[in-house]
Enzyme design. Structure first.
Site, PDB file in Angstrom:
ATOM      1  N   SER A   1       0.870  -1.140   0.181  1.00 53.82           N
ATOM      2  CA  SER A   1      -0.052   0.586   0.273  1.00 53.82           C
ATOM      3  C   SER A   1       0.714   1.039   0.218  1.00 53.82           C
ATOM      4  CB  SER A   1      -0.658  -0.091   0.968  1.00 53.82           C
ATOM      5  OG  SER A   1      -0.116   0.393   2.295  1.00 53.82           O
ATOM      6  N   LYS A   2      -0.182   2.804  -0.137  1.00 60.11           N
ATOM      7  CA  LYS A   2       0.902   3.515   0.073  1.00 60.11           C
ATOM      8  C   LYS A   2       2.047   4.013   1.158  1.00 60.11           C
ATOM      9  CE  LYS A   2      -2.275   6.239  -2.977  1.00 60.11           C
ATOM     10  NZ  LYS A   2      -3.062   7.728  -3.512  1.00 60.11           N
ATOM     11  N   ARG A   3       1.224   3.730   2.325  1.00 63.52           N
ATOM     12  CA  ARG A   3       2.318   3.600   3.346  1.00 63.52           C
ATOM     13  C   ARG A   3       3.941   2.869   3.515  1.00 63.52           C
ATOM     14  NH1 ARG A   3       1.803  -0.881   7.273  1.00 63.52           N
ATOM     15  NH2 ARG A   3      -0.136  -2.158   5.986  1.00 63.52           N
ATOM     16  N   HIS A   4       3.643   2.184   2.200  1.00 63.97           N
ATOM     17  CA  HIS A   4       4.721   1.401   1.806  1.00 63.97           C
ATOM     18  C   HIS A   4       6.053   1.848   1.067  1.00 63.97           C
ATOM     19  CE1 HIS A   4       2.196  -2.499   3.655  1.00 63.97           C
ATOM     20  NE2 HIS A   4       3.238  -2.352   3.990  1.00 63.97           N
ATOM     21  N   GLY A   5       5.531   2.728   1.189  1.00 59.91           N
ATOM     22  CA  GLY A   5       6.356   3.981  -0.395  1.00 59.91           C
ATOM     23  C   GLY A   5       5.614   3.182  -1.881  1.00 59.91           C
TER      24      GLY A   5
END
Length: 467
Positions: free
Chosen positions: A239-243
């Site tokens: 997801s976006k939180r993983h970059g």
């Protein structure tokens, strides 16, 4: 093997996500490896979420990665009449039927099925009926097999199967006449001549249902290959939180397309211990038998490190084309020819430490700035009264040099420092501040040589005489 035709079929609801980019890459490589075709289909039947800007973002992301397609992109929405036609064919052959259940009846049916522990939520009420209530718009359902198994020989997952008692008579056409995703995908893949459906394993359950539609129509099944989804470093779905961003974000952040392709290729596919794999090698080596069955982990640090490798091994002329627009945006004006020549000559010394194009551009900014050069706060302390005096001395020493070369510049400055019982560093730091506006730069004599006599002496004079 029959002619290979693969496809990438994104929904146009946003940018090209990094996971979608890997799916597109694997499809493209498989087609190129086998001398086949790579096609593009935009699955745009959900008009509420459809975005023309998203379509252009998908095209742009694929073009940046160099994943060219071999025919005009297909719009799934544009084929809805064809999808309806196929549904009518199934009705005529007995492979589908009209269902007149109301929403309330379906809700009650699902609740009873859940209470009974049944996976089949629709009980087939209209499966064999021929009467039709007036004033009710029906859906069209597939008359799916109720016993036995649906088996798929998956090119990545191996043999996968599901009991047909676990699958409902799925809806093919809604009450408003619009085809469902399941029907549209099968018809489009068949009509486009797709030989291999390579996609994420989140579609594996869809494959069973789609296989039943193929069987009902008497069409040959394509080969399926379902690859594990990407995970973050914590093992959870990417997801976006993983970059994980859209590919245009990585482009804008200064990543090279070749580095991104290389990194995506190695997420779930391998060729021995090879880590750095060129475009030509990836086409030559790629096949589905080397795609793993376990989820690969997206690691931003590894991508950044790989990008640094590609920058270090890129031709300076190639980097110049990438750096120039970034610099002109930072400067707010175009780079003149003299400054452009300095920039080109300076890139080889700067690229060794750069991790991305933006970082490389910022480190090269001093080569192309117009005089007088701005000086950052860390460097300003080296241009106090004593520092400016050192700069003035250096300017006088350098003005008489006949051969403007690295060795001659270094010798003259060292001699000047020694004659005044000064450590070279005492002289080098004020020079660095005057010539680059920073306290960090490549070797100061390398910088002087690249700047040239006129620019070097001019910048020294500016610093020595600054108020």
């Amino acid at each position: 093997m029959d002619p290979v035709v693969t496809r990438f079929a994104p929904s146009p609801t946003g940018s090209l996500h990094i996971g979608g980019a890997r799916t597109a890459l694997f499809n493209w490589l498989f087609a190129r490896h086998h001398g086949g075709k790579f096609l593009l289909r935009i699955e745009d039947t959900d008009r509420k979420r459809y975005s023309p800007e998203a379509v252009e973002a998908i095209y742009g992301g694929l073009k940046w990665l160099g994943l060219d397609w071999d025919a005009e992109p297909v719009s799934q929405f544009a084929g809805r009449a064809r999808h309806q036609e196929v549904a009518e064919t199934l009705l005529a052959s007995g492979g589908a039927y009209r269902c007149y259940c109301s929403p309330e009846e379906l809700t009650e049916m699902r609740e009873r099925a859940r209470e009974a522990g049944s996976a089949r939520l629709y009980d087939g009420t209209w499966r064999d009926r021929t009467d039709a209530p007036a004033g009710v718009d029906p859906v069209i359902r597939l008359k799916a097999p109720q016993s036995g198994e649906t088996v798929i020989e998956d090119k990545i997952q191996g043999t996968v199967r599901v009991g047909n008692d676990q699958l409902d008579d799925m809806i093919l056409v809604r009450a408003d006449g619009t085809p469902t995703y399941m029907l549209a995908v099968v018809v489009d893949d068949h009509d486009m001549g797709i030989s291999h459906v390579i996609r994420g394993d989140d579609h594996l359950t869809n494959a069973f249902r789609q296989a039943q539609i193929y069987d009902a129509l008497g069409w040959d099944l394509p080969y399926f290959a379902h690859m594990p989804l990407l995970h973050g470093s914590d093992g959870k779905k990417l997801s976006k939180r993983h970059g994980a961003l859209g590919v245009e974000a990585y482009r804008d952040d200064g990543f090279l397309a070749n580095a991104m392709n290389n990194y995506l290729l190695r997420l779930g596919w391998s060729h021995g211990s090879d880590e750095i794999i060129s475009r030509s090698q990836s086409i030559e080596w790629f096949d589905l038998d080397a795609v793993g069955r376990s989820a690969a982990q997206f690691d931003m640090d590894k991508l950044t490190s790989l990008n640094g490798h590609y920058i270090r091994h890129s031709e300076d002329a190639e980097l110049l084309d990438l750096v120039r627009p970034v610099l002109e945006n930072l400067l707010g004006y175009g780079i003149e020819n003299d400054a452009l020549a300095r920039l080109k000559n300076g890139l080889s010394g700067l690229k060794e430490r750069a991790k991305n194009i933006n970082e490389l551009s910022e480190s090269a900014l001093f080569y192309v700035r117009k005089r007088p050069l701005p000086v950052d706060n860390k460097a300003r302390k080296y241009l106090d009264e004593q520092g400016r005096r050192m700069v003035d001395i250096a300017r006088d020493e350098l003005a008489g040099i006949s051969s403007w070369s690295h060795d001659e510049l270094e010798n003259r400055i060292r001699e000047a420092a020694a004659a005044r019982d000064q450590n070279l560093g005492k002289l080098a730091q004020p020079l660095r501040a005057a010539l680059t506006g920073s306290s960090v730069s490549p070797g100061i004599f390398e910088v002087m040589e690249i700047l040239g006599r006129e620019e070097t002496l001019g910048r020294l004079e500016d610093a020595a005489t600054a108020p």
